[in-house]
Design a protein around this motif. Sequence first.
Motif, short mmCIF file in Angstrom:
data_model
loop_
_atom_site.label_atom_id
_atom_site.label_comp_id
_atom_site.label_asym_id
_atom_site.label_seq_id
_atom_site.Cartn_x
_atom_site.Cartn_y
_atom_site.Cartn_z
N LEU A 256 -4.91 -6.67 -19.31
CA LEU A 256 -5.94 -6.28 -20.27
C LEU A 256 -5.44 -6.47 -21.71
N ARG A 257 -4.17 -6.14 -21.94
CA ARG A 257 -3.59 -6.39 -23.28
C ARG A 257 -3.58 -7.87 -23.60
N ASP A 258 -3.18 -8.69 -22.63
CA ASP A 258 -3.15 -10.14 -22.85
C ASP A 258 -4.54 -10.68 -23.18
N TRP A 259 -5.56 -10.11 -22.58
CA TRP A 259 -6.93 -10.54 -22.82
C TRP A 259 -7.54 -9.89 -24.06
N GLY A 260 -6.84 -8.93 -24.67
CA GLY A 260 -7.37 -8.24 -25.85
C GLY A 260 -8.49 -7.27 -25.53
N LEU A 261 -8.48 -6.71 -24.33
CA LEU A 261 -9.52 -5.77 -23.92
C LEU A 261 -9.00 -4.34 -23.99
N PRO A 262 -9.88 -3.37 -24.20
CA PRO A 262 -9.45 -1.98 -24.27
C PRO A 262 -8.88 -1.50 -22.93
N LEU A 263 -7.87 -0.65 -23.01
CA LEU A 263 -7.24 -0.12 -21.80
C LEU A 263 -8.03 1.03 -21.19
N ASP A 264 -8.69 1.78 -22.03
CA ASP A 264 -9.41 2.96 -21.58
C ASP A 264 -10.88 2.63 -21.45
N PRO A 265 -11.53 2.87 -20.34
CA PRO A 265 -11.11 3.62 -19.15
C PRO A 265 -10.59 2.75 -18.01
N ALA A 266 -10.46 1.44 -18.22
CA ALA A 266 -10.08 0.53 -17.12
C ALA A 266 -8.77 0.94 -16.46
N GLU A 267 -7.79 1.34 -17.25
CA GLU A 267 -6.49 1.75 -16.71
C GLU A 267 -6.64 2.88 -15.70
N HIS A 268 -7.51 3.84 -16.01
CA HIS A 268 -7.71 4.99 -15.12
C HIS A 268 -8.46 4.59 -13.85
N VAL A 269 -9.42 3.69 -13.99
CA VAL A 269 -10.17 3.22 -12.81
C VAL A 269 -9.24 2.48 -11.86
N VAL A 270 -8.40 1.59 -12.40
CA VAL A 270 -7.44 0.86 -11.57
C VAL A 270 -6.51 1.85 -10.87
N ALA A 271 -6.01 2.83 -11.61
CA ALA A 271 -5.09 3.81 -11.02
C ALA A 271 -5.73 4.55 -9.85
N GLU A 272 -6.97 4.97 -10.01
CA GLU A 272 -7.65 5.72 -8.93
C GLU A 272 -7.93 4.83 -7.73
N LEU A 273 -8.43 3.61 -7.96
CA LEU A 273 -8.74 2.73 -6.83
C LEU A 273 -7.47 2.30 -6.10
N ALA A 274 -6.40 2.02 -6.84
CA ALA A 274 -5.14 1.63 -6.21
C ALA A 274 -4.52 2.79 -5.44
N ALA A 275 -4.60 4.00 -6.00
CA ALA A 275 -4.08 5.17 -5.28
C ALA A 275 -4.86 5.40 -3.99
N ASN A 276 -6.18 5.19 -4.04
CA ASN A 276 -6.98 5.33 -2.82
C ASN A 276 -6.59 4.29 -1.78
N PRO B 100 0.83 -1.22 0.00
CA PRO B 100 0.00 0.00 0.00
C PRO B 100 0.86 1.26 0.00
N THR B 101 1.59 1.44 -1.07
CA THR B 101 2.51 2.56 -1.25
C THR B 101 2.29 3.15 -2.63
N PRO B 102 2.83 4.33 -2.90
CA PRO B 102 2.74 4.85 -4.27
C PRO B 102 3.32 3.88 -5.30
N HIS B 103 4.41 3.21 -4.95
CA HIS B 103 4.99 2.21 -5.86
C HIS B 103 4.01 1.07 -6.12
N GLY B 104 3.33 0.58 -5.07
CA GLY B 104 2.35 -0.48 -5.22
C GLY B 104 1.17 -0.05 -6.09
N ALA B 105 0.75 1.20 -5.96
CA ALA B 105 -0.34 1.72 -6.79
C ALA B 105 0.08 1.78 -8.25
N ARG B 106 1.31 2.23 -8.53
CA ARG B 106 1.81 2.25 -9.91
C ARG B 106 1.92 0.84 -10.47
N GLN B 107 2.38 -0.09 -9.63
CA GLN B 107 2.50 -1.48 -10.05
C GLN B 107 1.13 -2.07 -10.38
N ALA B 108 0.11 -1.73 -9.61
CA ALA B 108 -1.25 -2.21 -9.89
C ALA B 108 -1.68 -1.76 -11.29
#
Length: 170
Positions: free
Chosen positions: A41-61, A25-33
């Motif tokens: 998501l790339r491996d699954w062939g799914l779009p990155l946007d907006p999922a990437e931003h949602v993960v970033a916000e939830l991990a930062a929280n 639970p650190t800034p590094h851990g949030a970036r890693q998430a």
Amino acid sequence: MNQETAEPEAQLPNPARNFSALLSPTPHGARQARRLAVQQLRDWGLPLDPAEHVVAELAANAATHGRVPGRDFRLTLHVVGATLRIEVTDACGNRLPRPQHPAAEAESGRGLLLVEALADRWGVARGPRPRKTIWAELNVAPESPESPEPPISGNPNSGASDDFSQEPRR
């Protein structure tokens, strides 16, 4: 010699897919998430946007508000049909998140407002003690030109454990 040709095994058109990782639970851990989610998501062939931003916000929280010394947070991604469920679980279940409405000049406090704007559904699942899970669901379609299936609707609990009570938002 008698040879038989086996029929190929039937493949589900959209199999359920799961990914989970424990992170500090650190800034590094949030970036890693965020990096791990993007790669998955790339491996699954799914779009990155907006999922990437949602993960970033939830991990930062989780790193900022859900931090408990010695306890990690968990990032989980579930795909069922055309629904991506993003879950971030931390060890600070006594502090439930609420979207804030910060002053215009404030430099923080908008993370859940972004999640609310980007996700099709989101909410909080309590427990088991002392944990809580913040989840968001996105209707997604593969980036391939194949014909996508329609999004799953009407199931705010898809991918959730029966151990959690759901408090959906939106």
